[in-house]
Design a protein around this motif. Structure first.
Motif, mmCIF file in Angstrom:
data_model
loop_
_atom_site.group_PDB
_atom_site.id
_atom_site.type_symbol
_atom_site.label_atom_id
_atom_site.label_comp_id
_atom_site.label_asym_id
_atom_site.label_seq_id
_atom_site.Cartn_x
_atom_site.Cartn_y
_atom_site.Cartn_z
ATOM 1 N N ALA A 171 0.840 -1.201 0.000
ATOM 2 C CA ALA A 171 0.000 0.000 0.000
ATOM 3 C C ALA A 171 0.876 1.251 0.000
ATOM 4 C CB ALA A 171 -0.926 0.004 1.208
ATOM 5 N N PHE A 172 1.984 1.190 0.739
ATOM 6 C CA PHE A 172 2.904 2.337 0.758
ATOM 7 C C PHE A 172 3.445 2.611 -0.640
ATOM 8 C CE2 PHE A 172 7.338 3.681 0.758
ATOM 9 C CZ PHE A 172 7.243 4.894 1.407
ATOM 10 N N LYS A 173 3.890 1.539 -1.311
ATOM 11 C CA LYS A 173 4.474 1.728 -2.650
ATOM 12 C C LYS A 173 3.434 2.259 -3.629
ATOM 13 C CE LYS A 173 7.889 -1.964 -2.324
ATOM 14 N NZ LYS A 173 8.069 -3.379 -2.673
ATOM 15 N N ALA A 174 2.240 1.657 -3.587
ATOM 16 C CA ALA A 174 1.205 2.065 -4.534
ATOM 17 C C ALA A 174 0.747 3.487 -4.239
ATOM 18 C CB ALA A 174 0.026 1.095 -4.465
ATOM 19 N N GLY A 175 0.557 3.797 -2.954
ATOM 20 C CA GLY A 175 0.047 5.115 -2.588
ATOM 21 C C GLY A 175 1.044 6.211 -2.906
ATOM 22 N N MET A 176 2.323 5.928 -2.675
ATOM 23 C CA MET A 176 3.328 6.979 -2.865
ATOM 24 C C MET A 176 3.673 7.220 -4.330
ATOM 25 S SD MET A 176 3.866 8.344 -0.019
ATOM 26 C CE MET A 176 5.141 9.476 -0.575
ATOM 27 N N ALA A 177 3.422 6.225 -5.191
ATOM 28 C CA ALA A 177 3.884 6.346 -6.584
ATOM 29 C C ALA A 177 3.392 7.628 -7.274
ATOM 30 C CB ALA A 177 3.505 5.102 -7.381
ATOM 31 N N PRO A 178 2.067 7.913 -7.265
ATOM 32 C CA PRO A 178 1.655 9.137 -7.960
ATOM 33 C C PRO A 178 2.199 10.395 -7.289
ATOM 34 C CG PRO A 178 -0.222 8.142 -6.823
ATOM 35 C CD PRO A 178 0.906 7.162 -6.735
ATOM 36 N N ILE A 179 2.374 10.362 -5.971
ATOM 37 C CA ILE A 179 2.871 11.546 -5.261
ATOM 38 C C ILE A 179 4.321 11.818 -5.635
ATOM 39 C CG2 ILE A 179 3.352 12.482 -2.960
ATOM 40 C CD1 ILE A 179 0.878 10.941 -2.008
ATOM 41 N N VAL A 180 5.103 10.732 -5.724
ATOM 42 C CA VAL A 180 6.509 10.883 -6.110
ATOM 43 C C VAL A 180 6.617 11.524 -7.493
ATOM 44 C CG1 VAL A 180 8.503 9.546 -6.841
ATOM 45 C CG2 VAL A 180 7.422 9.064 -4.670
ATOM 46 N N ILE A 181 5.747 11.102 -8.404
ATOM 47 C CA ILE A 181 5.804 11.662 -9.756
ATOM 48 C C ILE A 181 5.360 13.124 -9.736
ATOM 49 C CG2 ILE A 181 4.929 11.409 -12.110
ATOM 50 C CD1 ILE A 181 4.774 8.365 -11.506
ATOM 51 N N GLY A 182 4.343 13.423 -8.921
ATOM 52 C CA GLY A 182 3.924 14.821 -8.758
ATOM 53 C C GLY A 182 5.064 15.680 -8.222
ATOM 54 N N LEU A 183 5.853 15.110 -7.308
ATOM 55 C CA LEU A 183 6.980 15.863 -6.736
ATOM 56 C C LEU A 183 8.070 16.100 -7.773
ATOM 57 C CD1 LEU A 183 7.294 14.316 -3.150
ATOM 58 C CD2 LEU A 183 6.216 16.448 -3.838
ATOM 59 N N LEU A 184 8.239 15.147 -8.698
ATOM 60 C CA LEU A 184 9.212 15.366 -9.779
ATOM 61 C C LEU A 184 8.795 16.572 -10.621
ATOM 62 C CD1 LEU A 184 10.178 11.902 -11.317
ATOM 63 C CD2 LEU A 184 11.606 13.444 -9.985
ATOM 64 N N PHE A 185 7.505 16.628 -10.976
ATOM 65 C CA PHE A 185 7.023 17.781 -11.749
ATOM 66 C C PHE A 185 7.242 19.068 -10.950
ATOM 67 C CE2 PHE A 185 4.028 14.642 -13.902
ATOM 68 C CZ PHE A 185 4.798 14.593 -15.038
#
Lengths: 177, 198
Positions: free
Chosen positions: A114-128
């Motif tokens: 759940a941690f990996k799945a939940g964080m994935a879109p946030i990590v990409i948002g942080l890259l932007f």
């Protein structure tokens, strides 16, 4: 450069050990506190030296955290660079290694997944966000077409990244941006 | 790019790891994430895009420079702590020497307009490299257990909070991360007779 006492170096090392544990999102997030200690409190660096440290590290190959070594070097030579760089790296490195092992050993757990799945879109948002903030640092709009072109080329083609950086350097040196 | 983890390659030695990360770091100007994604996933095939995002997620949440945490975790996965050290040393050793030499030279050239212009141009491109890498990694969300609209919403809110509203990263990660992980946890609820996991 020669007037720095060993006690100052130890204090610097100790302070960077502490900052390391606070540097979520990278060492640049605690740069304001580095400024407070090294420029305002200890008087080891001037404002110009502090800003140049970040600029030099960004223009140089390798991880941006090296700006920390540049600050230490400008303040107290190689001993200063060792104090700041080891200070900022030791705690976070140890923690990252321990946490990664803990998570990898439990990768089948629902909580870890759940941690990996939940964080994935946030990590990409942080890259932007990082791209956006870097781009907004430069005043004016002349650099924006260059940024957009680089983004599209990285996304859609396999053109070598160094080629893009070199093209950016040439455009800048010619005074086009 | 390889999407199936079973088809991935592996570094053959800690030395290969060190050399790979040194070469990678030397190509990274203004940040190493873009080149790390390209080299590790697309050239060396050591990781899938999904694995890269997972490792990046852990690296982002923990304190410390993200790319250094990424190097550590990848090195550790292949060769234990010695591998972690080899990868991290590769990432930092040669670039450290270069940056210190540049610092020594900088004072003489700082006022040169061509030099400061070139730095500005490189900065503009490195911002683009990071955005382009983000666009590429969006594809990794396809296998996410959260549906696409939910993933998209979390992505946009994270961007708005950090880039536009400039909220402190720690709070964004805590609040938004907690919400996203809780939702993912519900979506991952074991169905049918699959064994209960802790």
């Amino acid at each position: 450069m020669s007037g720095v006492l060993p006690a100052d170096l130890v204090a610097l090392f100790g302070h960077f050990l502490l900052l390391s544990l606070l540097s979520i999102g990278g060492a640049i997030t605690v740069a304001p506190d580095m400024h407070r200690v090294m420029v305002s409190q200890m008087g080891l660096l001037s404002d110009a030296q502090f800003n140049a440290s970040i600029a030099i590290a960004q223009a140089s190959p390798g991880p941006n955290v090296l700006f920390v070594a540049v600050m230490g070097y400008q303040a107290a030579g190689l001993a200063g660079a060792a104090a700041t760089l080891f200070g900022i790296m030791l705690p976070s490195t140890t923690l990252a290694l321990a946490a990664a092992r803990w998570g990898h050993a439990r990768r089948e757990w629902r909580a870890v997944q759940a941690f990996k799945a939940g964080m994935a879109p946030i990590v990409i948002g942080l890259l932007f966000s990082t791209g956006w903030i870097l781009s907004a640092q430069t005043p004016g709009w002349h650099q924006i077409p260059l940024t957009v072109a680089a983004a599209i080329l990285v996304w859609r083609t396999r053109v070598h990244l160094l080629l893009l950086v070199g093209a950016g350097a040439v455009c800048g040196a010619m005074g086009w941006i | 790019m390889i999407d199936d983890p079973h088809l991935l390659a592996q570094p053959s030695s800690k030395k290969e790891l060190f050399v790979a990360f040194t070469l990678l770091a030397l190509q990274g100007f203004g940040g190493v994430i873009a080149i790390a994604q390209r080299v590790l996933c697309e050239q060396r095939h050591w990781l899938t895009r999904e694995q890269f995002v997972e490792i990046l997620a852990v690296a982002q949440v923990l304190p410390g420079p993200n790319v250094c945490n990424v190097a550590l975790m990848i090195g550790d996965r292949f060769f234990g702590w010695r591998g972690a050290f080899a990868a991290l040393a590769g990432m930092m050793a040669v670039p450290l020497v270069i940056v210190l030499i540049l610092t020594a030279l900088y004072a003489q050239y700082a006022m040169n307009p061509a030099v400061s212009g070139a730095l500005r141009g490189m900065g503009a491109v490195s911002a683009g490299l990071i955005v382009g890498t983000g666009l590429k990694l969006v594809g990794a969300l396809r296998s996410n257990p959260m549906q696409a609209p939910v993933c998209g919403a979390f992505l946009v809110v994270a961007f708005a909070a950090v880039a536009l509203l400039r909220w402190p990263l720690v709070w964004v990660i805590l609040a938004l991360g907690l919400a996203a992980c809780a939702y993912a946890w519900m979506r991952l609820r074991p169905r049918f007779a699959s064994p209960e996991q802790p």
